[in-house]
Every structure is written in C-alpha cells, then in structure tokens.
Design a protein around this motif. Structure first.
Motif, PDB file in Angstrom:
ATOM      1  N   GLN A   1      57.245  50.912  19.117  1.00 26.79           N
ATOM      2  CA  GLN A   1      57.646  52.138  19.794  1.00 26.79           C
ATOM      3  C   GLN A   1      59.051  51.982  20.373  1.00 26.79           C
ATOM      4  O   GLN A   1      59.423  50.913  20.855  1.00 26.79           O
ATOM      5  N   THR A   2      59.806  53.057  20.338  1.00 31.46           N
ATOM      6  CA  THR A   2      61.196  53.019  20.781  1.00 31.46           C
ATOM      7  C   THR A   2      61.314  52.674  22.255  1.00 31.46           C
ATOM      8  O   THR A   2      62.206  51.911  22.648  1.00 31.46           O
ATOM      9  N   ILE A   3      60.430  53.204  23.057  1.00 34.19           N
ATOM     10  CA  ILE A   3      60.496  52.944  24.500  1.00 34.19           C
ATOM     11  C   ILE A   3      60.285  51.456  24.771  1.00 34.19           C
ATOM     12  O   ILE A   3      60.986  50.858  25.597  1.00 34.19           O
ATOM     13  N   TRP A   4      59.321  50.841  24.066  1.00 30.37           N
ATOM     14  CA  TRP A   4      59.069  49.410  24.261  1.00 30.37           C
ATOM     15  C   TRP A   4      60.277  48.597  23.804  1.00 30.37           C
ATOM     16  O   TRP A   4      60.651  47.624  24.457  1.00 30.37           O
ATOM     17  N   GLN A   5      60.900  48.976  22.716  1.00 27.94           N
ATOM     18  CA  GLN A   5      62.055  48.243  22.211  1.00 27.94           C
ATOM     19  C   GLN A   5      63.235  48.340  23.182  1.00 27.94           C
ATOM     20  O   GLN A   5      63.955  47.368  23.381  1.00 27.94           O
ATOM     21  N   MET A   6      63.432  49.507  23.777  1.00 31.98           N
ATOM     22  CA  MET A   6      64.510  49.647  24.754  1.00 31.98           C
ATOM     23  C   MET A   6      64.211  48.828  26.011  1.00 31.98           C
ATOM     24  O   MET A   6      65.107  48.209  26.588  1.00 31.98           O
ATOM     25  N   TYR A   7      62.967  48.837  26.452  1.00 33.62           N
ATOM     26  CA  TYR A   7      62.596  48.031  27.615  1.00 33.62           C
ATOM     27  C   TYR A   7      62.776  46.549  27.315  1.00 33.62           C
ATOM     28  O   TYR A   7      63.257  45.794  28.157  1.00 33.62           O
ATOM     29  N   LEU A   8      62.396  46.139  26.123  1.00 31.64           N
ATOM     30  CA  LEU A   8      62.498  44.741  25.730  1.00 31.64           C
ATOM     31  C   LEU A   8      63.946  44.258  25.753  1.00 31.64           C
ATOM     32  O   LEU A   8      64.217  43.112  26.112  1.00 31.64           O
TER      33      LEU A   8
ATOM     34  N   TRP B   1      55.397  35.238  29.227  1.00 32.44           N
ATOM     35  CA  TRP B   1      54.018  35.551  29.522  1.00 32.44           C
ATOM     36  C   TRP B   1      53.829  37.054  29.665  1.00 32.44           C
ATOM     37  O   TRP B   1      52.746  37.572  29.423  1.00 32.44           O
ATOM     38  N   GLY B   2      54.874  37.740  30.085  1.00 32.52           N
ATOM     39  CA  GLY B   2      54.784  39.186  30.243  1.00 32.52           C
ATOM     40  C   GLY B   2      54.577  39.884  28.906  1.00 32.52           C
ATOM     41  O   GLY B   2      53.804  40.842  28.811  1.00 32.52           O
ATOM     42  N   ILE B   3      55.254  39.413  27.875  1.00 33.20           N
ATOM     43  CA  ILE B   3      55.079  39.988  26.545  1.00 33.20           C
ATOM     44  C   ILE B   3      53.665  39.723  26.047  1.00 33.20           C
ATOM     45  O   ILE B   3      53.023  40.590  25.448  1.00 33.20           O
ATOM     46  N   LEU B   4      53.166  38.537  26.329  1.00 30.72           N
ATOM     47  CA  LEU B   4      51.800  38.195  25.928  1.00 30.72           C
ATOM     48  C   LEU B   4      50.783  39.073  26.653  1.00 30.72           C
ATOM     49  O   LEU B   4      49.814  39.545  26.036  1.00 30.72           O
ATOM     50  N   LYS B   5      51.012  39.306  27.949  1.00 27.01           N
ATOM     51  CA  LYS B   5      50.122  40.195  28.695  1.00 27.01           C
ATOM     52  C   LYS B   5      50.180  41.609  28.143  1.00 27.01           C
ATOM     53  O   LYS B   5      49.155  42.277  28.009  1.00 27.01           O
ATOM     54  N   ASN B   6      51.364  42.056  27.787  1.00 28.08           N
ATOM     55  CA  ASN B   6      51.504  43.385  27.203  1.00 28.08           C
ATOM     56  C   ASN B   6      50.737  43.472  25.883  1.00 28.08           C
ATOM     57  O   ASN B   6      50.063  44.474  25.620  1.00 28.08           O
ATOM     58  N   ASP B   7      50.857  42.432  25.067  1.00 26.36           N
ATOM     59  CA  ASP B   7      50.128  42.423  23.798  1.00 26.36           C
ATOM     60  C   ASP B   7      48.624  42.510  24.021  1.00 26.36           C
ATOM     61  O   ASP B   7      47.924  43.217  23.301  1.00 26.36           O
TER      62      ASP B   7
ATOM     63  N   THR C   1      64.262  37.692  28.523  1.00 23.53           N
ATOM     64  CA  THR C   1      64.110  37.023  27.226  1.00 23.53           C
ATOM     65  C   THR C   1      64.767  37.813  26.102  1.00 23.53           C
ATOM     66  O   THR C   1      65.247  37.224  25.146  1.00 23.53           O
ATOM     67  N   GLY C   2      64.794  39.131  26.232  1.00 24.59           N
ATOM     68  CA  GLY C   2      65.431  39.958  25.223  1.00 24.59           C
ATOM     69  C   GLY C   2      64.697  39.926  23.893  1.00 24.59           C
ATOM     70  O   GLY C   2      63.538  39.529  23.785  1.00 24.59           O
ATOM     71  N   ARG C   3      65.403  40.332  22.884  1.00 24.79           N
ATOM     72  CA  ARG C   3      64.820  40.420  21.541  1.00 24.79           C
ATOM     73  C   ARG C   3      64.514  39.030  20.971  1.00 24.79           C
ATOM     74  O   ARG C   3      63.519  38.850  20.277  1.00 24.79           O
ATOM     75  N   LYS C   4      65.356  38.048  21.259  1.00 31.95           N
ATOM     76  CA  LYS C   4      65.125  36.689  20.757  1.00 31.95           C
ATOM     77  C   LYS C   4      63.840  36.097  21.325  1.00 31.95           C
ATOM     78  O   LYS C   4      63.076  35.442  20.617  1.00 31.95           O
TER      79      LYS C   4
END
Length: 184
Positions: free
Chosen positions: A75-82, A1-7, A87-90
C-alpha cells in the motif's frame, strides 16, 4: 521489530490460517498404519511418497504466507511511512529476507519433527537430507524471488519469477539435449 509487529498485526488471520494448515497437513503423519499393511512394498512406497509430498507442501504453504505479508505491505501509505522510519527501505528489505529465512528454517524444523514422529509411529519417514534440501531450495528461491517482488510488486514480480524459472528450465533442457556432457 516494529516492521515485524506490523506484519503480525496486519496478517494475523493469515498467520492463524497457515498454522492451522500446517497442523492439518500433519495429521496423516500421526496416523498409525497396521503392521500387516506395512509389509506390502507398494503401500510402503505410497506412504513414503505421501510423506514426501506433504513435507514439500509445508514449505509451499509457508511461501504463500510470505507472499501475503509482502502483498499487504504494498500500500502506498505504508511505503511512504516506511521511507520516514529510521531503518527505511533497506531495513524493510533486510527484514523480509531474514523473515523468509526464519520462516523456512522453522518449517524445516517442524517437518523434521513431524517426520521423526511418523518414523516412531510407522517406521516410515522422509529422509532428513530431503528436508534439508527443501530448506536450501526454498531459501535460495526466496533470495531470487524477493528482489522481484519487492521491486515490482507481488503480481509482476511473480510474472518475472515465472519467466526466469522457465528460462532456467529451458536452458537446462537445451543443454541436456545438445550440450557436451562427458559424464554420460
């Protein structure tokens, strides 16, 4: 849900713009055409073709929203945070697949609703089977497009998608010209 909120928070303007575009495309469906005009078969055919085209464009607009969401997350910062999340990248990739399917199903339901209203007003609409085919096509297209976009980015992933689509179309044309088709 956090990724969805970020989107949602990072693409609020794009969400609003997409909703306004979909509502703007719906306006021709709500216009009443006089009965004397509907008696002309050419006008009836053009009205049906216009509804078909506008229903298809609704799905394309939703695809641009999905592309902008993915582009915003490159963005690189978002990818590193992810990478540090549970949940990670998957989980991120799974969320993008689910999000794109949900968006296309919502668009299909909205197109079905708008066409039903147009049928009630003018007696002309796009067949529900076409709307179902649009949903199936765009979900299938997203399943082929998302791996390229998530792996190589939206720009290079788009190039790869275009090359693959041209290869498929070229293969169909070559098979149609020289293949053994017993049906014909």
């Amino acid at each position: 849900w956090g990724i969805l909120k970020n989107d949602y928070y990072t693409n609020t303007k794009m969400f609003r713009t997409t909703i306004l575009r979909l509502l703007g495309l719906s306006i021709p469906f709500y216009l009443k055409v006089s009965a004397s005009v509907l008696e002309d078969s050419v006008i009836l055919l053009l009205l049906n073709a216009g509804y078909f085209f506008l229903s298809f464009i609704m799905f394309i607009i939703m695809g641009t929203l999905i592309n902008s969401i993915i582009k915003e997350n490159e963005q690189t910062i978002w990818q590193m945070y992810l990478a540090t999340t549970i949940t990670g990248r998957k989980g991120y990739i799974a969320q993008k697949y689910i999000l794109s399917m949900v968006f296309y199903f919502i668009t299909g339901a909205y197109a079905w609703f708008v066409n039903e209203v147009a049928y009630q007003i003018n007696g002309v609409c796009v067949s529900k089977s076409f709307i179902l085919l649009f949903v199936i096509f765009f979900v299938f297209q997203a399943a082929l497009e998302l791996p390229c976009m998530l792996r190589f980015g939206t720009v290079y992933g788009g190039y790869i998608k275009i090359i693959l689509m041209f290869a498929v179309i070229f293969g169909i044309i070559i098979y149609g010209l020289y293949g053994n088709i017993k049906l014909f």
